[in-house]
Scaffold this active site. Structure first.
Site, mmCIF file in Angstrom:
data_model
loop_
_atom_site.group_PDB
_atom_site.id
_atom_site.type_symbol
_atom_site.label_atom_id
_atom_site.label_comp_id
_atom_site.label_asym_id
_atom_site.label_seq_id
_atom_site.Cartn_x
_atom_site.Cartn_y
_atom_site.Cartn_z
ATOM 1 N N PRO A 81 0.835 -1.206 0.000
ATOM 2 C CG PRO A 81 -0.846 -1.596 1.576
ATOM 3 C CD PRO A 81 0.472 -2.133 1.084
ATOM 4 C CB CYS A 82 1.551 3.600 -2.568
ATOM 5 S SG CYS A 82 0.038 4.118 -3.397
ATOM 6 C CD GLU A 83 -3.298 3.738 0.528
ATOM 7 O OE1 GLU A 83 -2.330 3.049 0.915
ATOM 8 O OE2 GLU A 83 -4.303 3.257 -0.022
#
Length: 411
Positions: A81-83
């Site tokens: 996940p890149c958030e």
């Protein structure tokens, strides 16, 4: 007979990497994904791949070994996940939580099955994210140290733009390829490949798709009915590739244009779209209105609900037909406007920009508030995925590294 190279797909999403690796000749042995709607999409398209529908932190080494058995695992991929790494929004980047260390779970499972290589994918911003707000230590340094602890001492990193590999979208992503063996590590190289434009990507898709209620119906093999449209009688090399089951190594079946129905907009939203020119977005509209008419005109349009009270840099960006798309994100439904028509993009148009083949089936809801619901709708699934064509070129390079032979590109 040479064995097929094998792959474990962590944080698999709807299957972007698996689809590209499949085209490159890999066999995916296992996928791991938390979001149920993504698992439904993955399973609908890759029926032969077992999927563990769990938080990767809860996946045990024994579970993975039970599925993989004695098979050699050539590569494990992980698009975490890149958030928290993204620089697109200062709010999300200010978070410091477990997500920025999920890469450790991928290394743990790679070690459990003695995977020969690991491929990490994320936004370029991961290179400058700190482990904590008051720390000078970078996440990227932690990644390299943790890889080394498990024996993955050889590595190479790069930033690639998907548009350089036949994807009609400007999308930069950071990659780390790591190995336990001393191999001739390398990365995909763009070889003067022609840039694919939005016009070429959409060339055979009707600009005015029917509303869902009026669309023709096609019954799938599982009995589900789905809306279908008719292709226009024109193609580009790219649109042909998106229909080519042989290239993608999918079973040959009748092709139908699915998920090509236009979102329904309020009259005020349509009027707003009419005011946005190709290559411009909502922020440009605000700036133009302020310069030409002043705040009074903005207030009037806001009262008439033609423009919102706040603008966002990424919102309502009308695509230019003669260029690749801007980056497709999980918010693509509200961010991208058709280059000619005054509407948002259809699911199939977004899938084309990400290079998912036309026969790819997307499950889950049509519209869900991104990141506020535990499920992902079709737009969010597609926007979060790794473009299959980019994954395909990674697959070719990894085959060259592991097999020591030059692989001829299909595209």
């Amino acid at each position: 007979m040479t064995r097929r190279l094998t792959h474990i797909d962590c944080f698999s999403g709807p299957g972007g990497i698996c689809t590209g690796f499949r085209a490159a000749g890999f066999e995916t042995l296992l996928a791991i994904e938390l979001v149920e709607s993504c698992v439904e999409t993955y399973t609908a398209n890759h029926k032969d791949v077992p999927v563990i529908n769990k938080d990767i932190r809860d996946v045990t080494e024994e579970e993975v070994k039970r599925i993989v058995g004695n098979r050699v695992v050539d590569i494990l991929t992980a698009g975490m996940p890149c958030e928290t790494f993204s620089t697109a929004g200062a709010t999300s980047r200010s978070f410091y939580d477990h997500r920025q260390f999920l890469y450790r779970e991928a290394i743990r499972l790679a070690d459990a099955v003695n995977a020969r290589m690991i491929l990490f994918e994320n936004v370029p911003g991961i290179q400058t994210k700190k482990v904590a707000k008051d720390s000078d230590r970078l996440i990227i340094d932690e990644i390299y140290d943790d890889l080394a602890k498990y024996g993955y001492v050889h590595h190479i990193s790069t930033i690639l733009n998907a548009e350089d590999f036949g994807v009609p979208q400007s999308r930069e992503r950071f990659f780390i390829l790591a190995s336990r063996e001393k191999l001739d590590l390398r990365v995909p190289v763009a070889k003067n490949r022609k840039i694919v434009t939005v016009e070429e990507a959409f060339i055979d898709l009707p600009e005015e798709p029917k509303e869902t209620i009026n669309s023709a119906k096609k019954k799938l093999e599982n009995g589900e009915e789905i809306e279908v449209e008719q292709y226009k009688d024109i193609d580009s090399a790219y649109s042909k590739l998106m229909k080519d089951r042989d290239f993608w190594k999918f079973e040959k079946k009748e092709l139908a244009l699915t998920y090509h129905f236009a979102p329904v907009h309020r009259k005020g939203t349509i009027k707003r779209f009419e005011m946005i020119k190709q290559g411009e977005g909502l922020k440009d509209l605000f700036d133009k209105l302020m310069a030409e008419h002043g705040p009074e005109e903005i207030e009037r349009l806001q009262k008439e609900k033609i423009i919102p009270n706040k603008w966002y840099i990424q919102r309502n960006r009308r695509l230019s037909p003669d260029k690749p798309s801007v980056t497709v994100t999980s918010h693509c439904l509200s961010e991208l406007v058709h280059p000619i028509k005054n509407r948002a993009l259809t699911i199939r148009e977004v899938a084309r920009l990400q290079s998912f083949p036309d026969f790819y089936d997307f499950k889950g809801g049509k519209f869900v508030a991104p990141h506020k619901d535990p499920q992902q709708d079709k737009y969010e699934q597609i926007g979060d995925a790794v473009p299959p064509l980019l994954a395909y070129h990674w697959g070719l390079v990894i085959k060259e590294i592991l097999e020591g032979v030059k692989v001829t590109e299909g595209v």
